[in-house]
Design an enzyme around this catalytic site. Structure first.
Site, PDB file in Angstrom:
ATOM      1  N   TYR A  77       0.835  -1.210   0.000  1.00  0.00           N
ATOM      2  CA  TYR A  77       0.000   0.000   0.000  1.00  0.00           C
ATOM      3  C   TYR A  77       0.862   1.249   0.000  1.00  0.00           C
ATOM      4  CZ  TYR A  77      -3.993   2.962   1.052  1.00  0.00           C
ATOM      5  OH  TYR A  77      -4.973   3.914   0.990  1.00  0.00           O
ATOM      6  N   PHE A 129      -8.220  18.968 -25.350  1.00  0.00           N
ATOM      7  CA  PHE A 129      -8.878  17.685 -25.547  1.00  0.00           C
ATOM      8  C   PHE A 129     -10.210  17.737 -24.778  1.00  0.00           C
ATOM      9  CE2 PHE A 129      -9.440  13.172 -24.239  1.00  0.00           C
ATOM     10  CZ  PHE A 129      -9.667  12.664 -25.500  1.00  0.00           C
ATOM     11  N   ASP A 130     -11.209  16.929 -25.166  1.00  0.00           N
ATOM     12  CA  ASP A 130     -12.543  17.131 -24.558  1.00  0.00           C
ATOM     13  C   ASP A 130     -12.581  16.937 -23.045  1.00  0.00           C
ATOM     14  OD1 ASP A 130     -12.373  14.404 -24.829  1.00  0.00           O
ATOM     15  OD2 ASP A 130     -14.041  14.195 -26.232  1.00  0.00           O
ATOM     16  N   ASP A 220       0.058  18.759 -21.967  1.00  0.00           N
ATOM     17  CA  ASP A 220      -0.842  17.603 -22.011  1.00  0.00           C
ATOM     18  C   ASP A 220      -0.109  16.617 -22.922  1.00  0.00           C
ATOM     19  OD1 ASP A 220      -2.769  15.706 -22.435  1.00  0.00           O
ATOM     20  OD2 ASP A 220      -4.376  17.108 -22.939  1.00  0.00           O
ATOM     21  N   ALA A 222       0.093  13.304 -23.665  1.00  0.00           N
ATOM     22  CA  ALA A 222      -0.339  11.933 -23.977  1.00  0.00           C
ATOM     23  C   ALA A 222       0.510  11.321 -25.099  1.00  0.00           C
ATOM     24  CB  ALA A 222      -1.815  11.921 -24.368  1.00  0.00           C
ATOM     25  N   LYS A 263      -1.850   6.169 -24.071  1.00  0.00           N
ATOM     26  CA  LYS A 263      -1.365   6.490 -25.415  1.00  0.00           C
ATOM     27  C   LYS A 263       0.116   6.083 -25.464  1.00  0.00           C
ATOM     28  CE  LYS A 263      -5.433   8.576 -25.263  1.00  0.00           C
ATOM     29  NZ  LYS A 263      -5.565   9.823 -24.591  1.00  0.00           N
ATOM     30  N   HIS A 455     -23.294  10.799 -28.390  1.00  0.00           N
ATOM     31  CA  HIS A 455     -22.736   9.863 -29.368  1.00  0.00           C
ATOM     32  C   HIS A 455     -22.572   8.452 -28.818  1.00  0.00           C
ATOM     33  CE1 HIS A 455     -19.437  11.943 -27.325  1.00  0.00           C
ATOM     34  NE2 HIS A 455     -18.704  10.864 -27.488  1.00  0.00           N
TER      35      HIS A 455
HETATM   36  C1  PLP Z   1      -6.701  10.615 -24.007  1.00  0.00           C
HETATM   37  C2  PLP Z   1      -6.330  11.994 -23.734  1.00  0.00           C
HETATM   38  C3  PLP Z   1      -6.633  12.605 -22.505  1.00  0.00           C
HETATM   39  C4  PLP Z   1      -7.430  11.916 -21.420  1.00  0.00           C
HETATM   40  O1  PLP Z   1      -6.809  10.781 -20.967  1.00  0.00           O
HETATM   41  P1  PLP Z   1      -7.592   9.482 -20.442  1.00  0.00           P
HETATM   42  O2  PLP Z   1      -6.507   8.542 -20.112  1.00  0.00           O
HETATM   43  O3  PLP Z   1      -8.497   9.023 -21.550  1.00  0.00           O
HETATM   44  O4  PLP Z   1      -8.370   9.905 -19.237  1.00  0.00           O
HETATM   45  C5  PLP Z   1      -6.218  13.906 -22.328  1.00  0.00           C
HETATM   46  N1  PLP Z   1      -5.563  14.578 -23.288  1.00  0.00           N
HETATM   47  C6  PLP Z   1      -5.265  14.026 -24.470  1.00  0.00           C
HETATM   48  C7  PLP Z   1      -4.526  14.818 -25.501  1.00  0.00           C
HETATM   49  C8  PLP Z   1      -5.636  12.725 -24.738  1.00  0.00           C
HETATM   50  O5  PLP Z   1      -5.364  12.186 -25.931  1.00  0.00           O
END
Ligand code: PLP
Length: 463
Positions: A77, A129-130, A220, A222, A263, A455
């Site tokens: 833990y 990103f959304d 960000d 990813a 990613k 969607h």
């Molecule tokens: C996928 C993604 C996120 C969110 O990440 P999750 O692991 O799906 O929560 C944020 N920013 C970008 C650019 C992404 O491609």
């Protein structure tokens, strides 16, 4: 993956050690599955999909080294060895002082914006990103997109279409006041803009403007490895640097980052929040404990941390990255040869087809993207994702009329290390069949929809 006899095929830089069968279906089966799913591809069982290009998030294959590392997972833990190994890896690769694991990228976003944003604040980004936008808006702050004009024009050719418009950033700061801008984000690569990269020059220019106002820059990150490889290929002065050096240089320009490890972390679940700020890190860890877990596991199992440590390193392998970008380019070039218009040039993780250009006889109100996506499934069991008026259409103030999205796209996302070239060749063959029939296709209408994120669960019927 080349038709030029002077260039050797870029082969998959791996062999297959474990396989997962896919279930063959015929068009008759798929017609029945589609009817049952009310023509919504999110409602189709994965076993009834042949080639699943819905997303590249968490859908890739792990390596034998990652599976081996999983056996080393320390599930303590507190003070887990697996966390110590992940922390050391991130210190080395990214260089940030504080490494906070989270279950995925959006959890890192929620914690970052909860700690940094107040009501009425403004956060600039090339394109949010959304989930990033949603987490900022959840704090009653405003998310502003400042990508360069070329980034919004699908046919414009530019090596770094993910770049931020630095002049617009300066104007936004002057207009809003720096005290209302707690941080600036840069998304590498720019996912919502077609997986387009950001140049090092642009990151530095953004940082220079922010420094003047003492605003921190967060990435960000990813797709940090894909972005770094694009820099190596396209930005003068970087051709002889290793991807690892480029990644470190991008990270060194910023104060911290959020990462969806689903990613370029090459894992099926996981995320990171990194920062150099001691005070913020403490607040972030306090919040982490509330919803994610103790800071040495952050909502993940020790084994997940191990898979991430190995995955982040493997993503920097240049043979892998060369193959990764070649796969997208190969698919993109063939779709263009068939006659489809795509967001140019091909990005890192996906190809985006312009459905409005392919199906000009279907108006946005009858969802050309949805029509094309359904047809790819019907014709070949290929699952893609509509990114158009189904996803982003808005209801006008009269409560009835629908305002269409800016573009009607269908995304072919490529899971990492998952499909072979023959799978992609099959996608291209189906694309050829679909293109031949394009003038006979008819649109869809929505017959039932939820109030948010429609969607995922809306029900459709053919017009
Ligand atoms: C996928 C993604 C996120 C969110 O990440 P999750 O692991 O799906 O929560 C944020 N920013 C970008 C650019 C992404 O491609």
């Amino acid at each position: 993956m080349s038709t030029n006899p002077f260039i050797r095929t870029v082969i998959e830089p791996f062999i297959i050690k474990s396989v997962e069968p896919i279930q063959m279906t015929d068009q008759c089966d798929r017609e029945a599955f589609l009817k049952k799913a009310h023509y919504n591809l999110f409602q189709i069982r994965a076993r009834n999909v042949l080639i699943d290009l819905l997303t590249d998030s968490g859908t890739g294959a792990m390596s034998s080294e990652q599976w081996a590392a999983i056996m080393r997972g320390d599930e303590s833990y507190a003070g887990s060895e697996s966390f110590a190994r992940l922390e050391a890896t991130i210190h080395e690769l990214f260089g940030f002082k504080h490494v906070i694991p989270t279950h995925q990228g959006r959890a890192a976003e929620r914690i970052l914006f909860s700690v940094m944003c107040n009501q009425g604040d403004v956060v600039p980004n090339n394109t949010h990103f959304d989930t990033t936008r949603a987490n900022i808006e959840f704090q009653d702050a405003e998310a502003v997109d400042l990508v360069i004009p070329e980034g919004k024009d699908p046919q414009a050719i530019h090596p770094f279409k993910g770049n931020m418009d630095v002049e617009k950033l300066r104007e936004l700061i002057e207009k809003t006041g720096p005290e209302k801008i707690p941080l600036c984000m840069m998304t590498i690569t720019n996912n919502s803009g077609g997986g387009q990269p950001v140049s090092m020059e642009n990151l530095k220019a953004v940082r220079k403007v922010l420094d003047k106002y003492s605003i921190p820059l967060y990435l960000d990150a990813a797709r940090f490895a894909e972005n770094a490889y694009f820099i190596k290929l396209r930005e003068p002065g970087y051709e002889n640097k290793s991807v690892q050096e480029i990644v470190r240089e991008m990270m060194d320009i910023s104060e911290g980052c959020t990462v969806s490890a689903k990613k370029d972390g090459l894992v099926n679940i996981g995320g990171l929040l990194c920062t150099n700020d001691d005070i913020l890190a403490q607040k972030e860890k306090d919040l982490l404990i509330l919803t994610e877990g103790f800071p040495t596991y952050g909502g993940l199992a020790g084994r997940d941390l191990e898979a991430m440590s190995v995955g982040f390193r493997e993503a920097l392998d240049e043979d892998y990255l060369k193959y990764r970008l070649a796969e997208a380019q190969y698919l993109g070039e063939h779709l263009v040869e068939i006659g489809f218009q795509i967001i140019q040039p091909p990005g890192g993780h996906a190809i985006y087809v312009d459905a409005a250009a392919t199906l000009p006889h279907i108006p946005p109100s009858q969802y050309p993207g949805q029509t094309l996506a359904v047809e790819f499934y019907l014709a070949g069991g290929i699952r893609t994702c509509e990114i158009g008026s189904v996803m982003f259409g808005k209801t006008a103030e009269d409560g009835k009329t629908e305002i269409p999205a800016q573009m009607e796209l269908v995304r072919f996302a490529l899971p990492r290390r998952t499909h072979t070239q023959s799978h992609i060749d099959y996608v291209i063959e189906i694309a050829r069949d679909v293109y031949k029939r394009k003038d006979d296709l008819t649109g869809y209408k929505i017959i039932e929809q939820p109030p948010h994120l429609r969607h995922f669960s809306a029900k459709f019927a053919p017009c």
